[in-house]
Enzyme design. Structure first.
Site, PDB file in Angstrom:
ATOM      1  N   HIS A   1      41.558 -16.171  42.397  1.00 42.78           N
ATOM      2  CA  HIS A   1      42.560 -16.760  41.506  1.00 42.78           C
ATOM      3  C   HIS A   1      43.373 -15.747  40.717  1.00 42.78           C
ATOM      4  CE1 HIS A   1      41.282 -21.034  41.822  1.00 42.78           C
ATOM      5  NE2 HIS A   1      40.098 -20.489  42.059  1.00 42.78           N
TER       6      HIS A   1
ATOM      7  N   LYS B   1      50.871 -23.064  28.282  1.00 43.63           N
ATOM      8  CA  LYS B   1      49.899 -22.368  29.139  1.00 43.63           C
ATOM      9  C   LYS B   1      49.124 -21.411  28.247  1.00 43.63           C
ATOM     10  CE  LYS B   1      53.447 -20.872  31.709  1.00 43.63           C
ATOM     11  NZ  LYS B   1      53.098 -21.129  33.069  1.00 43.63           N
ATOM     12  N   ARG B   2      48.041 -20.824  28.773  1.00 41.64           N
ATOM     13  CA  ARG B   2      47.328 -19.837  27.979  1.00 41.64           C
ATOM     14  C   ARG B   2      48.266 -18.691  27.589  1.00 41.64           C
ATOM     15  NH1 ARG B   2      41.606 -20.165  27.326  1.00 41.64           N
ATOM     16  NH2 ARG B   2      41.797 -18.117  26.382  1.00 41.64           N
TER      17      ARG B   2
ATOM     18  N   LYS C   1      52.370 -13.630  31.113  1.00 43.67           N
ATOM     19  CA  LYS C   1      53.077 -14.913  31.164  1.00 43.67           C
ATOM     20  C   LYS C   1      54.366 -14.878  30.338  1.00 43.67           C
ATOM     21  CE  LYS C   1      48.758 -17.536  31.816  1.00 43.67           C
ATOM     22  NZ  LYS C   1      48.859 -18.265  33.090  1.00 43.67           N
TER      23      LYS C   1
ATOM     24  N   THR D   1      50.014 -24.002  37.854  1.00 38.27           N
ATOM     25  CA  THR D   1      49.942 -25.412  38.256  1.00 38.27           C
ATOM     26  C   THR D   1      50.725 -26.269  37.269  1.00 38.27           C
ATOM     27  OG1 THR D   1      47.773 -25.383  37.185  1.00 38.27           O
ATOM     28  CG2 THR D   1      47.799 -25.428  39.584  1.00 38.27           C
TER      29      THR D   1
ATOM     30  N   LYS E   1      53.308 -29.700  37.538  1.00 39.63           N
ATOM     31  CA  LYS E   1      53.257 -30.908  36.693  1.00 39.63           C
ATOM     32  C   LYS E   1      54.631 -31.190  36.105  1.00 39.63           C
ATOM     33  CE  LYS E   1      48.519 -29.703  35.877  1.00 39.63           C
ATOM     34  NZ  LYS E   1      47.615 -28.857  35.077  1.00 39.63           N
TER      35      LYS E   1
HETATM   36  C1  26V Z   1      41.517 -13.830  33.212  1.00 39.40           C
HETATM   37  C2  26V Z   1      41.581 -12.722  32.402  1.00 39.40           C
HETATM   38  C3  26V Z   1      40.405 -12.325  31.650  1.00 39.40           C
HETATM   39  C4  26V Z   1      40.481 -10.948  31.059  1.00 39.40           C
HETATM   40  C5  26V Z   1      41.836 -10.626  30.493  1.00 39.40           C
HETATM   41  C6  26V Z   1      42.923 -10.804  31.490  1.00 39.40           C
HETATM   42  C7  26V Z   1      42.779 -12.017  32.322  1.00 39.40           C
HETATM   43  C8  26V Z   1      43.847 -12.450  33.056  1.00 39.40           C
HETATM   44  C9  26V Z   1      43.758 -13.568  33.849  1.00 39.40           C
HETATM   45  C10 26V Z   1      42.595 -14.257  33.929  1.00 39.40           C
HETATM   46  C11 26V Z   1      42.584 -15.455  34.811  1.00 39.40           C
HETATM   47  C12 26V Z   1      41.384 -15.570  35.682  1.00 39.40           C
HETATM   48  C13 26V Z   1      41.434 -16.615  36.731  1.00 39.40           C
HETATM   49  C14 26V Z   1      42.395 -17.736  36.531  1.00 39.40           C
HETATM   50  O1  26V Z   1      42.225 -18.580  35.688  1.00 39.40           O
HETATM   51  N1  26V Z   1      43.418 -17.775  37.349  1.00 39.40           N
HETATM   52  C15 26V Z   1      44.411 -18.838  37.368  1.00 39.40           C
HETATM   53  O2  26V Z   1      44.043 -19.766  38.377  1.00 39.40           O
HETATM   54  C16 26V Z   1      44.965 -20.820  38.501  1.00 39.40           C
HETATM   55  C17 26V Z   1      44.401 -21.781  39.522  1.00 39.40           C
HETATM   56  O3  26V Z   1      44.366 -21.192  40.773  1.00 39.40           O
HETATM   57  C18 26V Z   1      46.327 -20.292  38.895  1.00 39.40           C
HETATM   58  O4  26V Z   1      47.230 -21.369  38.967  1.00 39.40           O
HETATM   59  C19 26V Z   1      46.816 -19.279  37.875  1.00 39.40           C
HETATM   60  O5  26V Z   1      48.022 -18.707  38.299  1.00 39.40           O
HETATM   61  C20 26V Z   1      45.760 -18.204  37.680  1.00 39.40           C
HETATM   62  O6  26V Z   1      46.113 -17.321  36.623  1.00 39.40           O
END
Ligand code: 26V
Length: 795
Positions: A346, A534-535, A540, A642, A646
């Protein structure tokens, strides 16, 4: 049951008396909610049992979706809708003087996820059940989900989420199906009948108790299961300090991690992962064994999917079971394991790829470590055969190197399928981030573009739009959402376009009302609702969005002749508690909001709203009300997104970069129905690889940028003297890693274009219709069908 309102009322009143021990006259709204929930859960329980019986008798292959997050939100109306009893229940309640919508508000969001990854898991469960597919979720029943966000003086403040305070009516505790999970201790190795026997001794044990929730399909008889595990002490702990043991044990399912930017608690995080995996596998195998005998056939009946690397210990754990308990040889066990497991990646952000220090991993999970080590040795030997002498290359691909266990490498090596979540993302995995693995295992890699359940995000949250579509097309599109494309024949039907616009306006009124009640701020529902929810992450680029707002503010103040269509900029975002920069951006948005919203000169044209505590139930009011969808990540960084889908499904127009699934949205709606701007992914990559970007140049040469950036530190915002230095530094000193300044001009330009387009209402409405019509592809039903056929082999 409940074929009419009378029947429902009778059942409801009886249940109320029995469960709450009160007369109707004395009962409260909470009692009503709880009674209704119980009634529905009982209503589904027969079908629930039947579904499982059917799966057992027909010996169908089943998939288990292992995920550390499930972001479900509220379930009451979802369940009513899927069961097809919403009307009867709503009318029956109304006869009793109860509003269904008020009861909904009693339910807390099940916020057991951070964002996209967790919500995707929830959408997938809905699609699996609605497509009559045998697929179940396995996760953790966190006592506290994602923190509740308050904004105090513009700063984010986190409060523990208390979603279980009043119990959770949808779950069934199944204590008799509890299993034990061992941590720490040692592995005792003996020889028995010429075979090595491994025994985990002196371990500290924890009980995993399952709580099951029914996953109701839309107008089907299928009711699948989401099994969430809760950590409890074992019945007779042998430890000296029982209180300490109890606390440590319960900590495992106490909190959802708001990601692990902070170092402390890493052990706890790894404990959570093994806890989920070991408990889930034990229950999967128990149910497999009730029907089948030969573990060598396991993968013909069971598919286990790991949602990102968090549950990747499923690979060594299945190996352990097959070897230590089922007495298979390594090669047979490996064949079964790799054929059973599939993995979704992801993110390509290197800081988000999981790695565990051996010094933590080995003592906590000694038998797991031995197996991972063996997997690594065998894999490296294979690499050596293919690439003799290429030490460095092999080291880079190894699962264990430099005292670290690389979970993504383990996932690729130990599974038969590795997929990305949007076309661009998968290409980046194949040709950049995981290129060496792609060369070694070309057949494993595939794409499954994400999707969202149109039942929650259209039928449920935008009923009037759904009704209008049904009126025009009949109800078939609900089963087959790509039929929404038939709406295109109404492209020039002014009556329909007007009705679309009326629905949008009503949804904007609804959101405006909600904002007014919560903040006291009145917003103009004829302004453009420009929304980014979004987060909060640097990549982003919420920063780019708020810089644009600051620029517009300056422009209106300085240029009398400047005209723009009024806009309301709406933000919703939680920052991870340890993410310093993200929190600064939240403060900046709120500071700009305060300034802009109180300035009589700009007030009429600009409003900035920061929605507190963005979550699923709030999102349901947000997407239907949007005119513009902000999807502005640095190209190549957002795996899919996603929220973009929406918004699209609810008729908003995307302002976005060529990133993640935006690329596929663009491909479907065409240039004329989307606003694309900014660097492309290969350009971003080129900068990273070869340099050549100098953020200061943009600062010096673009006065709009200079003005906005200077305002961060020149007293423009009173009372916040050096608050925004870190933002300034990230752009100048750290040379703007996410190309905010580089894309600024192109962003301003496209936003201007979007503003003009909005003023040509007829045209805008057509664009909106086009987006809705083409959104069917992004239903998670399509995604799940692709997983079912291409990866899991389930029917
Ligand atoms: C986690 C972290 C944690 C440490 C700091 C930086 C950082 C950056 C990104 C993440 C995301 C981890 C995985 C995640 O949630 N990915 C999301 O998954 C969604 C479903 O597939 C996708 O639509 C998003 O684009 C993706 O960011």
């Amino acid at each position: 049951m409940f074929s009419n309102t009378e029947e429902f009322k009778e059942a409801f009143l009886k249940k109320l008396e029995m469960t709450c021990g009160k007369s109707f006259a004395d009962s409260t709204e909470k009692d009503h909610y709880y009674t209704l929930g119980l009634l529905i859960r009982e209503y589904v329980s027969t079908e629930w049992i039947n579904t499982n019986e059917r799966y057992r008798i027909d010996q169908v292959k089943q998939v288990y979706y292992l995920s550390i997050e499930f972001l479900l939100g509220r379930l009451l109306r979802n369940n009513l809708l899927n069961l097809g009893i919403e009307q009867v229940v709503s009318a029956g309640l109304q006869d009793l003087g109860i509003e269904l919508s008020s009861l909904e508000e009693v339910e807390s969001d099940a916020g057991l996820g951070n964002g996209g990854l967790g919500r995707l898991a929830a959408c997938f469960l809905d699609s699996l059940a609605s497509l009559n597919l045998p697929g179940h979720g396995c996760g953790i029943r966190y006592k506290h989900g994602l923190f509740e966000q308050k904004v105090v003086d513009g700063y984010q403040v986190e409060l523990p989420d208390q979603w279980l305070r009043n119990g959770h009516v949808w779950e069934v505790r199944k204590a008799d199906l509890s299993v034990e999970i061992p941590f720490w201790g040692e592995v005792d190795i003996r020889e028995e009948n010429g075979r090595q026997v491994f025994q985990h001794i002196h371990a500290e044990r924890v009980t995993a108790v399952p709580y099951d929730m029914p996953v109701v399909g839309y107008h089907t008889e299928t009711i699948n299961t989401l099994r969430l595990w809760s950590a409890e002490p074992v019945r007779y702990p042998t430890n000296q300090d029982v209180l300490k043991y109890k606390k440590e044990t319960e900590a495992i399912s106490e909190f959802l991690y708001p990601d692990d930017t902070q170092d402390e608690g890493k052990i706890l995080r790894l404990k959570q992962q093994y806890f989920l995996v070991r408990a889930s596998l034990q229950s999967i195998i128990r149910s497999f064994k009730r029907q089948h005998k030969d573990m060598k056939e396991f993968h013909q009946y069971i598919s286990i999917h790991i949602n990102d690397t968090h549950p990747v210990l499923a690979i060594p754990e299945l190996m352990r079971i097959l070897i230590d308990e089922e007495k298979l040889g390594w090669d047979d066990a490996w064949e079964v394991t790799t054929q059973t497991i599939s993995y979704t990646n992801h993110t390509t952000l290197s800081e988000a790829l999981e790695k565990w220090p051996v010094r933590i991993f080995q003592p906590l999970l000694p038998r797991m470590y031995m197996i991972v080590n063996e997997i690594n040795e065998r894999f490296c030997a294979k690499l050596w055969e293919k690439y003799p002498g290429k030490w460095q290359y092999i080291e880079n691909m190894a699962i264990i190197a430099h005292d670290q266990v690389k979970m993504a490498h383990l996932a690729i090596v130990g599974s038969h399928s590795v997929n990305g979540v949007a076309a661009l993302h998968t290409e980046i995995l194949k040709y950049r981030e995981m290129h060496s693995f792609y060369q070694f295992f070309p057949k494993k890699f595939n794409n499954k573009t994400n999707g969202i359940t149109h039942r929650s995000w259209l039928l449920k949250s935008n009923q009037s739009l759904a009704d209008l579509i049904t009126e025009k097309l009949g109800a078939e599109w609900i089963r087959d959402p790509e039929q929404m494309a038939l709406l295109l024949k109404y492209e020039n039907d002014t009556d329909l376009l007007t009705r679309l616009a009326d629905i949008k306006h009503a949804n904007k009124e609804n959101l405006a009302h909600r904002i007014f009640t919560q903040t006291g701020i009145k917003i103009d529902t004829h302004s453009i609702f420009d929304i980014q929810v979004k987060r909060l992450h640097a990549y982003k680029r919420q920063l780019l969005n708020i810089f644009h707002v600051m620029y517009l503010y300056n422009r209106i103040k300085e240029d009398e002749s400047f005209k723009m269509h009024p806009r309301t900029f709406i933000f919703g975002a939680k920052a991870s508690p340890g993410y310093y920069f993200a929190k600064k951006v939240i403060k900046l948005i709120n500071t700009v909001a305060k300034k802009v919203n109180h300035d009589p000169k700009t007030n009429e044209y600009l409003k900035v709203i920061f929605l507190e505590n963005y979550r699923v139930s709030l999102a349901e009011d947000v997407f239907p009300a949007a005119d513009i969808s902000e999807q502005i990540s640095t190209a190549s960084k957002e795996a899919s997104g996603t929220g973009n889908m929406k918004f699209m499904m609810n008729g908003a127009i995307t302002v976005g970069t060529m990133d993640g699934a935006n690329v596929e949205i663009h491909e479907r709606v065409g240039d004329e129905n989307i606003f694309i701007f900014g660097l492309r992914s290969d350009e971003v990559n080129h900068y990273y690889a070869h340099g050549g970007y100098q953020a200061t140049e943009y600062y010096h040469h673009d006065h709009r940028i200079r003005q906005v950036m200077d305002q961060l530190r020149n007293g423009f915002f009173p009372d916040v003297f050096d608050e925004f230095e870190p933002i300034y530094d990230s752009l100048i000193m750290e040379n703007d890693q996410y190309f905010v300044l580089r894309d600024f001009s192109s962003y301003v330009h496209i936003q201007e274009k979007a503003g003009y387009a909005y003023e040509k209402q007829e045209k805008w409405r057509k664009m909106s219709l086009n987006n809705i019509a083409k959104s069917g592809f992004f239903s998670s039903d399509r995604t799940i069908n692709e997983y079912a056929q291409g990866i899991w082999g389930i029917k």
